[in-house]
Enzyme design. Structure first.
Site, PDB file in Angstrom:
ATOM      1  N   TYR A  11       0.789  -1.159   0.156  1.00 63.93           N
ATOM      2  CA  TYR A  11      -0.179  -0.107  -0.222  1.00 63.93           C
ATOM      3  C   TYR A  11       0.749   1.236   0.166  1.00 63.93           C
ATOM      4  CZ  TYR A  11      -2.337   3.365   2.361  1.00 63.93           C
ATOM      5  OH  TYR A  11      -3.303   4.885   2.496  1.00 63.93           O
ATOM      6  N   ALA A  75       7.777  -4.985   5.550  1.00 67.23           N
ATOM      7  CA  ALA A  75       7.601  -5.497   6.380  1.00 67.23           C
ATOM      8  C   ALA A  75       5.785  -6.032   7.144  1.00 67.23           C
ATOM      9  CB  ALA A  75       7.739  -4.516   7.885  1.00 67.23           C
ATOM     10  N   TYR A 141       5.263  -5.601  17.507  1.00 69.45           N
ATOM     11  CA  TYR A 141       5.615  -5.658  15.632  1.00 69.45           C
ATOM     12  C   TYR A 141       5.772  -4.167  15.808  1.00 69.45           C
ATOM     13  CZ  TYR A 141       4.003  -2.227  12.562  1.00 69.45           C
ATOM     14  OH  TYR A 141       4.325  -0.737  11.224  1.00 69.45           O
ATOM     15  N   HIS A 189      -7.549  -2.926   9.250  1.00 68.39           N
ATOM     16  CA  HIS A 189      -7.989  -1.482   9.194  1.00 68.39           C
ATOM     17  C   HIS A 189      -8.680  -0.214   9.543  1.00 68.39           C
ATOM     18  CE1 HIS A 189      -3.498  -2.501   7.586  1.00 68.39           C
ATOM     19  NE2 HIS A 189      -2.962  -1.548   8.997  1.00 68.39           N
TER      20      HIS A 189
END
Ligand code: UFG
Length: 329
Positions: A11, A75, A141, A189
Site C-alpha cells: 500500500y 515488513a 510489531y 485497518h
C-alpha cells in the site's frame, strides 16, 4: 538517482514508487508479493520478485541497478497479529533488516529511508508524542520496528550508513488520481473496514472497545494521507543528499480522531448509514497515539496538503467505490 524500493508493491510502497518516478528517479522494486500487488507497481519501475532475507538477490539488484539509496517498506505490520505470532515479526522484520544492512555495507550503499511507526512508543500520557518520548512498545510489531531503528543507528556509527527513520502514525487515503489505493487481505485497518461496510460488503463493523480512557471511550489515532507521507520520504532522501546527520521524524497531523469520530466522518463523506457493533478491545492497542510533527516540518520543510479527515477519507472512498474488489478487479 537509482533507488531501490523494498516492499514497493504494498500500500505505502506503491505510492512511493509512483511519486519517485514522477519526480524523475530511476526506481527498482523488490517485493515478495505476500501482501503486495504486482498491479500496484508503476510500469516504469524494474520489478524483482523476491524476499528481503535473500542476500544474494539483494546483492544482485544493488549491483545491476547501481543502487544509491534504499526505501525500506517491507515488513509484517499488524499490531494484533504480532501479539499472536511474535516470531513472524522478529524473522521477517528484524532478520530482514539485518540482511539488508549487510548487503548495504558490502555494496557501499550509504542511504536508507526507513518506515518506522508510532507503535514504537506504546502508551504515552503526553497529549502529543515527540520523537524523544520514552519507547515502550505494547506489541511485538512495535518492538521489531524499534529494534530495526536501533540496528540502523549502530550501522551508521560503524559503517557510515545514513538514515532517516520515519515514524508513521495512521496512514490512510489513496492516490488522488485513483490509480492505486489500499487493498489488504484480510483487511484489518479501520478506514477501509468502515468503507467496506459503507459499500455493503460487511453487515456491520466492530469497534474494538469503548471503555478506553478517552472522551468517547474509543481509541484515538492521528491520520495522515499516504501522498503527504510519501512527500516526506522524498524530502528525507533530498535531506540525506545534502546533510551528513541521520534523523528520526514523526509523520502525523498532530490531530487525533477517535474510532467513533472516524465512523461519523465516513458517514458524512459516503452518505451511508454504516452500522456498528461494540466489541472487545484488540490486544496491543494503545488508547491514544497523536504525533507532535513540528520536527519534520522544520527540518524537512514538510507541508501536508490534506488538512481534514474528510478529505483523506474522500480519496479512500473514491478508490473503494471504483475498486470494490481492490486489485482483483
Ligand atoms: N479498529 C476498530 N475496528 C476495526 C479496525 C480497527 O475499532 O475493525 C480500531 C483499532 O482498535 C484502533 C483503530 O481502529 O484503535 C485504528 O486501527 P488500525 O488497525 O487501523 O490501525 P493501528 O492504529 O492498529 O495501526 C496502524 C498501522 C500500524 C502502525 C500504527 C501506528 O497498521 O502499522 O497504525 O499508530 F504501527
Amino acid at each position: 538517482m537509482n533507488v531501490l524500493v523494498i516492499g514497493g508493491a504494498g500500500y505505502i510502497g506503491s505510492h512511493a514508487v509512483n511519486k519517485l518516478i514522477k519526480k524523475g528517479y530511476s526506481v527498482s522494486v523488490l517485493d515478495n508479493l505476500v501482501t503486495g500487488h504486482r498491479d500496484a507497481v508503476d510500469q516504469s519501475a524494474t520489478f524483482y520478485l523476491g524476499d528481503i532475507r535473500d542476500k544474494a538477490m539483494l546483492n544482485q539488484i544493488i549491483q545491476e541497478e547501481q543502487i544509491e539509496a534504499i526505501f525500506h517498506f517491507a515488513a509484517s505490520s499488524l499490531v494484533g497479529e504480532s501479539v499472536e505470532k511474535p516470531l513472524k515479526y522478529f524473522n521477517n522484520n528484524v532478520v530482514g533488516m539485518e540482511v539488508l544492512l549487510e548487503a548495504m555495507q558490502e555494496n557501499n550503499v550509504k542511504k536508507i529511508i526507513f518506515s518506522s511507526t508510532a507503535a514504537v512508543y506504546g502508551d504515552v500520557q503526553a497529549p502529543l508524542i515527540t520523537e524523544d518520548a520514552p519507547k515502550a512498545p505494547t506489541s511485538p510489531y512495535g518492538e521489531s520496528k524499534l529494534m530495526m531503528e536501533n540496528m540502523i543507528k549502530w550501522c551508521d556509527l560503524a559503517h557510515g550508513i545514513k538514515f532517516v527513520s520515519l515514524r508513521y502514525f495512521n496512514v490512510a487515503g489513496a492516490l488522488s488520481t485513483g490509480e492505486i489505493g489500499e487493498d489488504h487481505d484480510p483487511e484489518t485497518h479501520l478506514i477501509p473496514i468502515v468503507l467496506q461496510t459503507a459499500l455493503g460488503q460487511r453487515d456491520a463493523m466492530t469497534i474494538f472497545g469503548d471503555d478506553y480512557n478517552t472522551p468517547d471511550g474509543t481509541c484515538i489515532r492521528d491520520y495522515v494521507h499516504v501522498e503527504d507521507l510519501i512527500d516526506a520520504h522524498i524530502l528525507a532522501l533530498e535531506y540525506l543528499n545534502t546533510n551528513a546527520e541521520s534523523q528520526i521524524f514523526n509523520l502525523g497531523s498532530s490531530t487525533g480522531y477517535s474510532v467513533k469520530e472516524i465512523v461519523e466522518a465516513s458517514r458524512k463523506v459516503t452518505g451511508k448509514e454504516i452500522p456498528v457493533k461494540i466489541g472487545e478491545r484488540r490486544a496491543g492497542d494503545p488508547a491514544k497515539l497523536v504525533a507532535a510533527s513540528e520536527k519534520a516540518r522544520e527540518i524537512l520543510g514538510w507541508k501536508p496538503a490534506y488538512e481534514t479527515i474528510e478529505g483523506i477519507i474522500q480519496t479512500a472512498w473514491d478508490w473503494h467505490e471504483a475498486n470494490p474488489e481492490g486489485y482483483a478487479n
